[in-house]
Design an enzyme around this catalytic site. Structure first.
Site, short mmCIF file in Angstrom:
data_model
loop_
_atom_site.label_atom_id
_atom_site.label_comp_id
_atom_site.label_asym_id
_atom_site.label_seq_id
_atom_site.Cartn_x
_atom_site.Cartn_y
_atom_site.Cartn_z
N SER A 5 0.99 -0.81 -0.20
CA SER A 5 -0.08 0.14 0.22
C SER A 5 1.33 1.31 -0.61
CB SER A 5 -0.62 -0.28 1.94
OG SER A 5 -1.54 1.37 1.69
N TYR A 37 -1.56 0.08 10.04
CA TYR A 37 -1.82 -0.70 9.27
C TYR A 37 -0.51 -0.14 8.32
CZ TYR A 37 -3.88 -1.37 4.27
OH TYR A 37 -3.98 -1.63 3.18
#
Length: 259
Positions: free
Chosen positions: A146, A159
């Site tokens: 990501s 995250y």
């Protein structure tokens, strides 16, 4: 410049997608199926996998908890016994926004278990099988990172570090496995409209659909890219942010937090 063999013809190829019950994983499985691949979809949600198989004849559902190392190894061994694995995509993910003022240790650990340790369990399970195949037929491994892993970002305490770890892991895997004939790619999406991102309480710039993400992934594989990042109108800005020295970076992210 192609850093991997170009994967353009999926007819008859077996692709195992781990984390394919919803979102990018499911959309990519569907796109591969449409191009003639034999897709194997794994996730914890057996009902969602069954629904996928019902609408994609020939696909195989393999329910799996990625945090169970023994189960992952058994699943990989079972698939390898049935034939070659041509591509393995790890896209299982867990996400909740978190900052240092509201630390939830249990959820921090859960992020690591699903996003990072699950990838390690999968690598431990599949890499020996790939290396045992003849040179030139050793397949491809792809990890879902990501842009949140590029640098520290607001509300990304849980995250972001897991995705940063996956980015580093994919780079190291490429160095180790490329000369052995195993392809390695890293997928770094921006904002994609999935059940995970639908939790966000802020406007997500350059938001795309899972189907658009799947098309970008297949294009990246077809071009032999190592890093497949999209949408470019957003990810290029994130790459620029990655290059800033810390004073400028922290100033920019403070403005981002206040926006």
């Amino acid at each position: 410049m192609a850093l991997n063999s170009r994967m353009q013809d999926w007819r008859g190829r077996t692709v195992w997608l781990v984390g394919a019950s919803t979102g990018i994983g499911r959309a990519t499985a569907s796109a591969l199926h449409a191009q003639g691949a034999k897709v194997v979809v794994s996730a914890r949600n057996a009902d969602a996998l069954s629904a996928f198989v019902d609408t994609h004849p020939g696909a195989l559902a393999l329910p799996l908890d990625v945090t169970d190392a023994r189960a992952v190894k058994a699943a990989a061994a079972g698939l390898a016994a049935q034939g070659a694995l041509d591509c393995v995509l790890y896209c299982a993910g867990h996400y909740h926004a978190m900052d240092a003022l509201h630390i939830d240790l249990g959820d921090l650990v859960r992020h690591n278990e699903v996003n990072y340790l699950g990838a390690l369990y999968l690598l431990d399970a599949v890499v020996p099988h790939l290396l045992a195949r003849p040179l030139g037929q050793r397949g491809h491994i792809s990890l879902m990172g990501s842009v949140a892993g590029y640098r520290g970002l607001p509300n990304s305490l849980a995250y972001g570090p897991t995705k940063a770890a996956l980015i580093n892991l994919a780079e190291t895997l490429y160095l180790d496995l490329h000369a052995q004939g195993v392809g390695v790619s890293l997928i770094n999406p921006g904002f994609v409209n999935t059940p995970l991102t639908q939790q966000n309480q802020f406007k997500m710039p350059a938001l795309i659909t899972p189907e658009q993400a799947a098309r970008e992934i297949l294009k990246g594989w077809a071009r032999g890219e190592f890093e497949i990042h999209f949408p470019k109108r957003f990810t290029r800005w994130m790459k620029a942010l990655r290059l800033l020295p810390y004073p400028l970076f922290f100033a920019a992210t403070r403005r981002l937090r206040q926006a």
